[in-house]
Design a protein around this motif. Structure first.
Motif, mmCIF file in Angstrom:
data_model
loop_
_atom_site.group_PDB
_atom_site.id
_atom_site.type_symbol
_atom_site.label_atom_id
_atom_site.label_comp_id
_atom_site.label_asym_id
_atom_site.label_seq_id
_atom_site.Cartn_x
_atom_site.Cartn_y
_atom_site.Cartn_z
ATOM 1 N N VAL A 126 0.884 -1.161 0.000
ATOM 2 C CA VAL A 126 0.000 0.000 0.000
ATOM 3 C C VAL A 126 0.922 1.211 0.000
ATOM 4 N N TYR A 127 0.655 2.140 -0.906
ATOM 5 C CA TYR A 127 1.533 3.288 -1.105
ATOM 6 C C TYR A 127 0.746 4.579 -0.974
ATOM 7 N N THR A 128 1.449 5.639 -0.605
ATOM 8 C CA THR A 128 0.833 6.952 -0.623
ATOM 9 C C THR A 128 1.262 7.645 -1.913
ATOM 10 N N VAL A 129 0.266 8.051 -2.678
ATOM 11 C CA VAL A 129 0.493 8.746 -3.941
ATOM 12 C C VAL A 129 -0.411 9.974 -3.925
ATOM 13 N N ASP A 130 0.180 11.146 -3.986
ATOM 14 C CA ASP A 130 -0.590 12.401 -3.973
ATOM 15 C C ASP A 130 -1.593 12.447 -2.823
ATOM 16 N N ASP A 131 -1.145 12.132 -1.630
ATOM 17 C CA ASP A 131 -1.958 12.184 -0.409
ATOM 18 C C ASP A 131 -3.133 11.216 -0.401
ATOM 19 N N ARG A 132 -3.055 10.141 -1.168
ATOM 20 C CA ARG A 132 -4.091 9.107 -1.118
ATOM 21 C C ARG A 132 -3.397 7.754 -1.045
ATOM 22 N N TYR A 133 -4.099 6.782 -0.502
ATOM 23 C CA TYR A 133 -3.571 5.425 -0.444
ATOM 24 C C TYR A 133 -3.902 4.692 -1.730
ATOM 25 N N VAL A 134 -2.925 3.956 -2.251
ATOM 26 C CA VAL A 134 -3.109 3.144 -3.447
ATOM 27 C C VAL A 134 -2.634 1.735 -3.112
ATOM 28 N N VAL A 135 -3.505 0.743 -3.336
ATOM 29 C CA VAL A 135 -3.173 -0.650 -3.092
ATOM 30 C C VAL A 135 -2.673 -1.247 -4.402
ATOM 31 N N LEU A 136 -1.404 -1.649 -4.418
ATOM 32 C CA LEU A 136 -0.806 -2.234 -5.608
ATOM 33 C C LEU A 136 -1.054 -3.738 -5.595
ATOM 34 N N LEU A 137 -1.828 -4.218 -6.576
ATOM 35 C CA LEU A 137 -2.213 -5.628 -6.636
ATOM 36 C C LEU A 137 -1.121 -6.478 -7.268
ATOM 37 N N LYS A 138 -0.968 -7.698 -6.763
ATOM 38 C CA LYS A 138 -0.064 -8.660 -7.399
ATOM 39 C C LYS A 138 -0.806 -9.275 -8.577
ATOM 40 N N PHE A 139 -0.271 -9.096 -9.739
ATOM 41 C CA PHE A 139 -0.928 -9.544 -10.960
ATOM 42 C C PHE A 139 -1.222 -11.041 -10.927
ATOM 43 N N GLN A 140 -0.242 -11.850 -10.591
ATOM 44 C CA GLN A 140 -0.432 -13.300 -10.628
ATOM 45 C C GLN A 140 -1.499 -13.768 -9.643
ATOM 46 N N ALA A 141 -1.639 -13.113 -8.521
ATOM 47 C CA ALA A 141 -2.683 -13.476 -7.560
ATOM 48 C C ALA A 141 -4.063 -13.145 -8.114
ATOM 49 N N VAL A 142 -4.183 -12.001 -8.779
ATOM 50 C CA VAL A 142 -5.480 -11.562 -9.289
ATOM 51 C C VAL A 142 -5.944 -12.433 -10.457
ATOM 52 N N VAL A 143 -5.028 -12.873 -11.314
ATOM 53 C CA VAL A 143 -5.434 -13.671 -12.473
ATOM 54 C C VAL A 143 -5.550 -15.161 -12.166
ATOM 55 N N ASP A 144 -5.057 -15.606 -11.019
ATOM 56 C CA ASP A 144 -5.126 -17.023 -10.651
ATOM 57 C C ASP A 144 -6.521 -17.349 -10.122
ATOM 58 N N PRO A 145 -7.327 -18.137 -10.866
ATOM 59 C CA PRO A 145 -8.693 -18.415 -10.413
ATOM 60 C C PRO A 145 -8.749 -19.247 -9.134
ATOM 61 N N ASP A 146 -7.654 -19.919 -8.780
ATOM 62 C CA ASP A 146 -7.627 -20.722 -7.561
ATOM 63 C C ASP A 146 -7.234 -19.915 -6.325
ATOM 64 N N GLN A 147 -6.753 -18.693 -6.543
ATOM 65 C CA GLN A 147 -6.346 -17.830 -5.433
ATOM 66 C C GLN A 147 -7.581 -17.171 -4.826
ATOM 67 N N SER A 148 -7.785 -17.384 -3.551
ATOM 68 C CA SER A 148 -8.885 -16.727 -2.848
ATOM 69 C C SER A 148 -8.394 -15.368 -2.364
ATOM 70 N N ILE A 149 -9.177 -14.327 -2.651
ATOM 71 C CA ILE A 149 -8.748 -12.971 -2.305
ATOM 72 C C ILE A 149 -9.845 -12.265 -1.524
ATOM 73 N N ASP A 150 -9.441 -11.639 -0.403
ATOM 74 C CA ASP A 150 -10.354 -10.801 0.360
ATOM 75 C C ASP A 150 -9.567 -9.592 0.857
ATOM 76 N N LEU A 151 -9.751 -8.472 0.184
ATOM 77 C CA LEU A 151 -9.053 -7.242 0.568
ATOM 78 C C LEU A 151 -9.956 -6.288 1.347
ATOM 79 N N SER A 152 -11.069 -6.810 1.853
ATOM 80 C CA SER A 152 -12.010 -5.940 2.556
ATOM 81 C C SER A 152 -11.408 -5.318 3.812
ATOM 82 N N ASN A 153 -10.327 -5.896 4.344
ATOM 83 C CA ASN A 153 -9.743 -5.375 5.583
ATOM 84 C C ASN A 153 -8.405 -4.669 5.366
ATOM 85 N N TRP A 154 -8.082 -4.269 4.146
ATOM 86 C CA TRP A 154 -6.760 -3.661 3.918
ATOM 87 C C TRP A 154 -6.597 -2.354 4.703
#
Length: 160
Positions: A126-154
């Motif tokens: 998670v990065y600060t860019v122009d006074d806002r938080y930006v969550v940088l996603l891992k590409f391989q995790a997002v495209v992997d259909p077997d990867q379970s993802i829950d970023l609701s608590n970031w």
């Protein structure tokens, strides 16, 4: 994370938060069009659409990341499809809006709290860019259909 000072990323909006993907994975950003819904799809899959004479799966990125219920497709002017190519496998990600292509300074990383280290499996930080938080996603995790993802608590992980 590699030792580069900045990563060039597409920064986009999902609900009220900003996320990013490294542009090295992005083929094109386009407006949403018609797509076909198929039976028995995963909850995050909206359907299939045509892109450059290919049939491409369309994924609701909010639902894929565990951020919201499956969104109803609309033709709002801000919505975009981010088309990626994963070694010949094309995928479209529906996002609420694309802000810009930005250089994300890796020196602006926010430290995650100890109880949230599992987020490192799906985000590159998670990065600060122009006074806002930006969550940088891992590409391989997002495209992997077997990867379970829950970023609701970031936000809890960075103390926002």
């Amino acid at each position: 994370m590699n030792c580069m000072r900045e990563l060039t990323c597409a920064v986009f909006r999902l609900s009220e938060d900003d996320y990013a993907l490294n542009i090295e994975h992005i083929t094109e950003i386009t407006k949403p069009g018609a797509f076909n819904v198929l039976p028995e799809m995963p909850p995050y899959m909206l359907g299939l659409f045509r892109f450059r004479h290919r049939v491409v799966p369309l994924i609701d990125l909010k639902a894929r990341l565990g951020l919201a219920e499956r969104a109803r497709p609309s033709r709002e002017t801000g919505e975009r499809i981010i088309v990626v190519n994963d070694d010949g496998r094309w995928i479209g990600f529906k996002v609420d809006a694309v802000h810009d292509i930005a250089d994300v300074p890796v020196t602006q990383a926010v430290e995650l709290k100890k109880g949230f280290r599992d987020l490192n499996e799906v985000i590159d930080g998670v990065y600060t860019v122009d006074d806002r938080y930006v969550v940088l996603l891992k590409f391989q995790a997002v495209v992997d259909p077997d990867q379970s993802i829950d970023l609701s608590n970031w936000k809890e992980a960075v103390g926002v």
